[in-house]
Design an enzyme around this catalytic site. Structure first.
Site, PDB file in Angstrom:
ATOM      1  N   HIS A   1     -12.789  -2.242 -30.691  1.00  0.00           N
ATOM      2  CA  HIS A   1     -12.646  -3.411 -30.111  1.00  0.00           C
ATOM      3  C   HIS A   1     -11.655  -4.328 -30.503  1.00  0.00           C
ATOM      4  O   HIS A   1     -11.453  -4.741 -29.565  1.00  0.00           O
ATOM      5  CB  HIS A   1     -14.284  -3.827 -30.144  1.00  0.00           C
ATOM      6  CG  HIS A   1     -15.227  -3.458 -29.801  1.00  0.00           C
ATOM      7  ND1 HIS A   1     -15.741  -2.784 -30.084  1.00  0.00           N
ATOM      8  CD2 HIS A   1     -15.713  -4.033 -28.407  1.00  0.00           C
ATOM      9  CE1 HIS A   1     -16.756  -2.268 -29.073  1.00  0.00           C
ATOM     10  NE2 HIS A   1     -17.068  -2.370 -28.280  1.00  0.00           N
ATOM     11  N   GLY A   2     -10.870  -4.442 -31.467  1.00  0.00           N
ATOM     12  CA  GLY A   2      -9.603  -5.492 -31.556  1.00  0.00           C
ATOM     13  C   GLY A   2      -9.535  -5.171 -32.636  1.00  0.00           C
ATOM     14  O   GLY A   2     -10.062  -4.998 -34.019  1.00  0.00           O
TER      15      GLY A   2
END
Length: 510
Positions: free
Chosen positions: A362-363
């Site tokens: 996700h990041g």
């Protein structure tokens, strides 16, 4: 280009008319037209990003052709092997079939393994460079400074290409499945490039498998009224969730998280709850619009959400939330590691890896890893006590029991706690936010009226989803109720949609 933008409102009908009325009689021209539209849609953000998606598509198209022409002991080794039963882990299976592990033949590097390795290294290399380069440099610098040495990092000002995590996973599924012998390599470059860049789901999913979506580009498509009607209903409902629910929640959530040090405990609690609905309305709204738009062009995409906030435990939540990603990690990470068909300790290790990698996907921030770790900590006890597959049906009772209400409330509360880490800028901010809920004055400065529109929108969404759970569209049964219901949703969007303060889709950053 945003789905809720004026530009998309203009371009979508033009693409629809050209697709069905100009190019319908020639499949190759039709695919070429949808490819051109997809590149225009993607290049709208930054035309330089097109080079990356074209390069990724070209490499995997070539690797797929090479994989199809090379014989390997792989096929013989797998032909008599039993298939892994991954159901014990409780992960959702989109096609209700078992999936073979990514078996690697021991010995020298075969040509088949070489082409697969080339595909994986190229795609993950691009993803790692653009998304994680600065994260690793900064993390290494912090570690060196922690040891008492002085480090001065040299980082790049990299722009994260929109949707790179989504189309990278989508194109990798093609070469992996060709390697496994699950599908044949395509010799149609236009169809393959269109599959990778298909604009409805290009930048935020669902992450489609080549075995499901690619064959749809290879066969003639006819417009079907019912499919188009279902598509419009999904687009309508997705817009409601985005502009009425998510964007109105964002107006409340953003200032609370940005100023959590001075907010009251009740405001912080409300901010966390509303963010849970913001991210759900935002992401599932995008998926609904994507699936609905694809239907307008004769394509079926997989369901990505199934009312996850009605889940009765974390395992059920993950069978209902971002299904295309959770099943991707199941098939291409969890099962190759051995799934649940190994010792209990190794099975737990495999689950931990899946959740941590999912968080990192996700990041480039430790907050996402913490978010994945929290879900792993909640999931593992269910796995150990074999309770992770207790709830495999969605329930058909209109009125839930008291026990079910408590289970849904508890699950939602735990998920909301984890969302604080997902939303916060740092681990410290997340801990400070949660501490503030407990330690700050609980009601000082809190005005419920400020949240009335957001809460009403959330309540309307939950009511519709509970009534129509298990269905993909607003399935009103009676004609009069149907028209009144659709008109009501349209009017709600027009009057209460946050059009004057539009918000980007949250998952565009991933």
């Amino acid at each position: 280009m945003l789905f809720n933008s004026f530009e998309f409102l203009i371009i979508l009908p033009l693409v629809f008319l050209g697709y069905w009325f100009v190019f319908q009689k020639n499949l190759k021209f039709q695919n070429a037209f949808i490819l051109l539209a997809s590149y225009v849609f993607y290049g709208w953000w930054d035309w330089r990003f097109l080079a990356l998606i074209v390069a990724s598509s070209a490499v995997d198209y070539w690797c797929g052709l090479k994989l199809s022409t090379v014989d390997s002991p792989q096929s013989t080794a797998n032909s008599g092997s039993s298939r892994i039963n991954y159901s014990k882990a409780g992960f959702q299976n989109p096609d209700s079939t078992t999936v073979q592990p990514l078996t690697v033949v021991s010995g020298p590097l075969t040509k088949k393994k070489l082409y697969l390795t080339l595909s994986l290294v190229f795609n993950l290399g691009l993803l790692g460079f653009f998304k994680y380069f600065n994260f690793f440099i900064e993390s290494a610098t912090d570690f060196i400074n922690l040891l008492g040495f002085q480090a001065h990092p040299s980082t790049l000002n990299l722009i994260l290409p929109v949707g790179i995590s989504f189309y990278t996973f989508q194109t990798m599924s093609y070469t992996i499945d060709v390697y496994r012998g699950k599908m044949e390599a395509t010799k149609d470059p236009v169809a393959f490039f269109s599959y990778v860049a298909f604009f409805p789901q290009l930048v935020a999913g669902p992450i489609e498998r080549a075995s499901h979506l690619l064959p749809q580009f290879l066969k003639k498509r006819e417009f079907e009224y019912q499919q188009g009607s279902d598509g419009m209903k999904l687009i309508l409902w997705g817009l409601f969730k985005k502009v009425v629910v998510a964007d109105n929640c964002a107006l409340m959530v953003n200032p609370i998280f940005e100023n959590y040090q001075t907010a009251s405990g009740l405001e912080l609690a409300m901010g966390a709850i509303l963010f849970s609905f913001q991210i759900y309305g935002d992401f599932s709204g995008y998926s609904d619009i994507a699936i609905g738009t694809a239907k307008l062009f004769g394509f079926d995409l997989m369901t990505n959400f199934r009312t996850p906030y009605f889940s009765r435990d974390i395992a059920e939540f993950w069978r209902r939330w971002h299904i295309s990603l959770s099943t991707w990690f199941r098939d291409y990470v969890y099962i190759p590691l051995g799934g649940s068909q190994v010792s209990r300790a190794k099975a737990i290790r495999n689950i931990l890896i899946v959740f941590l990698v999912s968080g990192f996907w996700h990041g480039a921030n430790w907050t996402f890893i913490a978010w994945g770790a929290i879900h792993a900590a909640l999931f593992v006890p269910l796995f150990i006590f074999e309770k992770n597959r207790t709830y495999l049906n969605e329930g058909r009772h209109l009125i839930p029991s008291v026990g079910e209400v408590f289970q849904m409330f508890l699950t939602f509360s735990l998920v909301t706690l984890a969302w604080v880490f997902f939303r916060a800028a740092s681990i410290g901010d997340a801990i400070g936010y949660l501490n503030g809920i407990i330690s700050h004055s609980f009601s000082e400065g809190f005005r419920l009226s400020l949240y009335s529109l957001s809460l009403a929108a959330v309540g309307m969404m939950l009511a519709f989803e509970w009534i129509f759970r298990g269905k993909q569209i607003l399935a009103f049964q009676f004609p009069t109720l149907r028209y009144v219901g659709y008109a009501g949703v349209v009017m709600t969007i027009l009057f209460f949609g946050a059009f004057f303060n539009p918000q980007d889709f949250i998952y565009f950053q991933f």
